[in-house]
Design a protein around this motif. Structure first.
Motif, PDB file in Angstrom:
ATOM      1  N   ALA A   1       6.034   9.301   2.217  1.00 34.26           N
ATOM      2  CA  ALA A   1       6.383   7.981   2.741  1.00 34.26           C
ATOM      3  C   ALA A   1       7.201   8.052   4.030  1.00 34.26           C
ATOM      4  O   ALA A   1       7.106   7.177   4.876  1.00 34.26           O
ATOM      5  CB  ALA A   1       7.132   7.177   1.694  1.00 34.26           C
ATOM      6  N   ASP A   2       8.011   9.097   4.189  1.00 37.93           N
ATOM      7  CA  ASP A   2       8.854   9.204   5.387  1.00 37.93           C
ATOM      8  C   ASP A   2       8.070   9.498   6.645  1.00 37.93           C
ATOM      9  O   ASP A   2       8.571   9.339   7.742  1.00 37.93           O
ATOM     10  CB  ASP A   2       9.918  10.295   5.197  1.00 37.93           C
ATOM     11  N   GLU A   3       6.814   9.923   6.519  1.00 36.17           N
ATOM     12  CA  GLU A   3       5.997  10.301   7.664  1.00 36.17           C
ATOM     13  C   GLU A   3       4.867   9.307   7.907  1.00 36.17           C
ATOM     14  O   GLU A   3       3.879   9.638   8.544  1.00 36.17           O
ATOM     15  CB  GLU A   3       5.394  11.696   7.438  1.00 36.17           C
ATOM     16  N   ALA A   4       4.986   8.081   7.416  1.00 35.02           N
ATOM     17  CA  ALA A   4       3.878   7.127   7.451  1.00 35.02           C
ATOM     18  C   ALA A   4       3.546   6.647   8.854  1.00 35.02           C
ATOM     19  O   ALA A   4       2.453   6.198   9.115  1.00 35.02           O
ATOM     20  CB  ALA A   4       4.178   5.923   6.565  1.00 35.02           C
ATOM     21  N   GLY A   5       4.472   6.738   9.767  1.00 37.79           N
ATOM     22  CA  GLY A   5       4.202   6.236  11.123  1.00 37.79           C
ATOM     23  C   GLY A   5       3.222   7.097  11.860  1.00 37.79           C
ATOM     24  O   GLY A   5       2.944   8.216  11.522  1.00 37.79           O
ATOM     25  N   ASN A   6       2.622   6.522  12.907  1.00 28.56           N
ATOM     26  CA  ASN A   6       1.736   7.316  13.734  1.00 28.56           C
ATOM     27  C   ASN A   6       2.440   7.485  15.025  1.00 28.56           C
ATOM     28  O   ASN A   6       2.221   7.766  16.011  1.00 28.56           O
ATOM     29  CB  ASN A   6       0.341   6.707  13.864  1.00 28.56           C
TER      30      ASN A   6
ATOM     31  N   PRO B   1      -0.543  11.979   2.962  1.00 28.43           N
ATOM     32  CA  PRO B   1      -0.401  13.414   2.651  1.00 28.43           C
ATOM     33  C   PRO B   1       0.941  13.994   3.046  1.00 28.43           C
ATOM     34  O   PRO B   1       1.321  15.063   2.558  1.00 28.43           O
ATOM     35  CB  PRO B   1      -1.533  14.066   3.438  1.00 28.43           C
ATOM     36  N   LEU B   2       1.690  13.325   3.919  1.00 36.85           N
ATOM     37  CA  LEU B   2       2.984  13.841   4.358  1.00 36.85           C
ATOM     38  C   LEU B   2       4.155  13.108   3.717  1.00 36.85           C
ATOM     39  O   LEU B   2       5.302  13.356   4.063  1.00 36.85           O
ATOM     40  CB  LEU B   2       3.087  13.772   5.880  1.00 36.85           C
TER      41      LEU B   2
END
Length: 101
Positions: free
Chosen positions: A96-101, A93-94
């Protein structure tokens, strides 16, 4: 002019929980299904989001929702009064650039 990032819409969401109504199933280890992303949104207060593999944790606040990748083992840790909800998506939902946790 179009934005480089087009927001996606959730296909579902949980109930809104507070520190009293948060179910044990979210307080204990669980995971999202294959192909399902979660987005933990906090409406009031803050909660801890703990990932088990690889181990990490973050504080989720009103201004900083947390993506939950498919099949990631995790749980929610209370840190005080709060209201939260989990939305469900078929892609991050954020973006590809925000895929990390």
């Amino acid at each position: 002019m179009t934005d480089a990032f087009t927001p996606v819409a959730p296909y579902g969401s949980s109930a809104v929980f507070d520190e009293h109504s948060l179910p044990d199933s979210l307080r204990n280890k669980h995971s999202t299904k294959a192909g399902t992303w979660g987005l933990l949104r906090v409406m009031e207060g803050e909660v801890g989001l703990v990932f088990l593999d690889p181990p990490s944790q973050r504080l989720v606040t009103v201004d900083d929702p947390a993506p939950i990748p498919p099949q990631s083992k995790h749980f929610v840790k209370l840190v005080g009064p709060m209201k939260m909800q989990v939305e469900f998506y078929r892609q991050n939902p954020l973006g590809a650039d925000e895929a990390g946790n």
